[in-house]
Enzyme design. Structure first.
Site, PDB file in Angstrom:
ATOM      1  N   LYS A 172       0.669  -1.193   0.034  1.00 58.66           N
ATOM      2  CA  LYS A 172       0.000   0.047   0.019  1.00 58.66           C
ATOM      3  C   LYS A 172       0.854   1.367   0.013  1.00 58.66           C
ATOM      4  O   LYS A 172       0.470   2.126  -0.628  1.00 58.66           O
ATOM      5  CB  LYS A 172      -1.011   0.074   1.252  1.00 58.66           C
ATOM      6  CG  LYS A 172      -2.209  -0.842   1.027  1.00 58.66           C
ATOM      7  CD  LYS A 172      -3.084  -0.825   2.352  1.00 58.66           C
ATOM      8  CE  LYS A 172      -4.499  -1.642   2.284  1.00 58.66           C
ATOM      9  NZ  LYS A 172      -5.392  -1.526   3.262  1.00 58.66           N
ATOM     10  N   ASP A 217     -10.049   2.997   1.322  1.00 62.08           N
ATOM     11  CA  ASP A 217     -10.322   2.625   2.958  1.00 62.08           C
ATOM     12  C   ASP A 217     -11.242   3.746   3.529  1.00 62.08           C
ATOM     13  O   ASP A 217     -11.962   3.245   4.564  1.00 62.08           O
ATOM     14  CB  ASP A 217      -9.015   2.359   3.523  1.00 62.08           C
ATOM     15  CG  ASP A 217      -8.379   0.948   3.112  1.00 62.08           C
ATOM     16  OD1 ASP A 217      -9.133  -0.036   2.807  1.00 62.08           O
ATOM     17  OD2 ASP A 217      -7.115   0.983   3.258  1.00 62.08           O
TER      18      ASP A 217
END
Ligand SMILES: NC(=O)c1ccc[n+]([C@@H]2O[C@H](COP(=O)([O-])OP(=O)(O)OC[C@H]3O[C@@H](n4cnc5c(N)ncnc54)[C@H](OP(=O)(O)O)[C@@H]3O)[C@@H](O)[C@H]2O)c1
Length: 276
Positions: A68, A104
C-alpha cells in the site's frame, strides 16, 4: 461485443485475501465479462510486476500488505485521499498510466453510516487505538466528517506522533499514552480499534471499558473473528457496535466501479460469502 476486464489483488502473502470472493460475486451478480484473481507479488518484484501486468492489459489492482505504501513510488497519479493518507489500496490503469486511489476512508465511513444510520460524527470525541496504515485512513475519515477531537493511542507513541504531524488537522488530534487507554474513553462518542489486537492469531486487546459512555459507538476494524472480544464486551454493557467486515466490503465498491463501470451493492449474500 464487450471486452474482458481483468483485475487482481496484489499482496504478499495474498492467499488469505477475501477480495476475489467479493469482486467475483459482483462480476457474476451484474453479468459482466471479467476476471479477478489473487496474485502473490513479493515486495522486491512489486514495481516490475505491476507495470508488467498493466502492460498485459489488466485494468486495475487492489493492493494489500505490504504494497500500500510502496505504490506511492510507482503510481503516475493519485487521488487527493491517497495523497493525504499516504497509502494506495486501489490502482486503475488509464491510458497506460497507473492511477492510485485510497478507498479505505470511504469503506470506514460507509460501514458506520450504513450500520448505524443515525450516528453523528460531530457528537463528541473519537478514541482511535492504533497508528498503522489503517489508522491513517480512519483518522482522515473522522476529520473529514468533522469529529471535534481524536484521542490517539498507540503502543509505540512515536508512531502516533508521526501520524498526528502528517494528518490534515493535527490540532484536533491528542496523542495519549497507551497505558492511559481506559481513562481516555471518558466522554467519547466513538471508539475505534485499528490495531491488529484481537485478530485471529494475535493477542487480545486488553481494555477496561468502565469509563466509556454507554451511548458510545464501538467499531473494531478487525473482521476475523467478526465479533472480537472488544465488540462482545461493549455489546454486553449495552454499547452499539459495528463490526469490521463492512469496511472491507464498502472499500471494494469504488474500486469495482472504476474497473468494471458499475457501483455494486453490499447485499446479504455477499456478507454471508465473506463471513462463512
Ligand atoms: N476492515 C477492514 O477493511 C480493514 C482494513 C485495513 C486493516 N484492517 C485490519 O486492521 C488491523 C491493522 O492493520 P494495518 O494495516 O493498520 O496494520 P499496521 O500498519 O501493521 O499497524 C498495526 C497496528 O497495530 C499495533 N499493534 C500490533 N501489535 C500490537 C500489540 N501486540 N500491542 C499493541 N499494539 C499492537 C501497531 O502498533 P505499533 O505502532 O506499536 O507497532 C499498529 O498501530 C489489521 O488487523 C487489519 O486486518 C481491516
Amino acid at each position: 461485443m464487450t471486452s474482458l476486464v481483468r483485475a487482481a489483488v496484489l499482496g504478499h502473502p495474498v492467499a488469505h485475501s477475501k477480495s476475489p470472493l467479493i469482486h467475483n460475486h459482483w462480476i457474476k451478480k451484474y453479468g459482466l465479462e471479467g476476471t479477478y484473481e489473487a496474485l502473490d507479488v513479493e515486495p522486491g518484484n512489486f514495481v516490475q510486476q505491476i507495470r508488467f501486468l498493466a502492460a498485459q492489459g489488466y485494468k486495475g489492482f487492489s493492493l494489500t500488505l505490504p504494497h500500500k505504501t510502496a505504490a506511492l513510488a510507482v503510481c503516475d497519479e493519485f487521488d487527493d485521499i491517497a495523497r493525504a493518507v499516504g497509502a494506495v489500496n486501489t490502482v486503475t490503469v488509464r491510458d497506460g498510466r497507473l492511477c492510485g486511489a485510497n478507498t479505505d476512508v470511504f469503506g470506514f465511513l460507509e460501514n458506520i453510516r450504513t450500520a448505524q444510520a443515525g450516528f453523528d460524527f460531530k457528537a463528541g470525541p473519537a478514541v482511535v487505538l492504533g497508528a498503522g496504515g489503517a489508522a491513517r485512513a480512519v483518522i482522515h475519515g473522522l476529520l473529514q466528517e468533522g469529529v471535534p477531537e481524536v484521542r490517539l493511542l498507540n503502543r509505540t507513541r512515536a508512531n502516533a506522533e508521526t501520524l498526528k504531524s502528517q494528518s490534515t488537522d493535527p490540532a484536533k488530534i491528542s496523542v495519549i499514552d497507551w497505558a492511559q487507554r481506559g481513562k481516555a474513553l471518558a466522554g467519547a462518542a466513538l471508539l475505534a480499534n485499528t490495531t491488529a489486537l484481537g485478530m485471529t492469531g494475535q493477542e487480545e486487546l486488553r481494555l477496561d471499558l468502565d469509563f466509556l459512555p454507554a451511548t458510545a459507538l464501538v467499531n473494531d476494524i478487525v473482521y476475523a473473528p467478526l465479533y472480537t472480544d472488544l465488540l462482545r464486551s461493549a455489546q454486553a454493557r449495552g454499547n452499539p457496535v459495528v463490526t469490521g467486515i463492512g469496511m472491507l466490503l464498502h472499500q471494494a465498491r469504488p474500486a469495482f466501479k472504476s474497473w468494471f463501470g458499475v457501483m455494486p451493492d453490499v447485499d446479504a449474500a455477499l456478507e454471508r460469502i465473506v463471513t462463512s
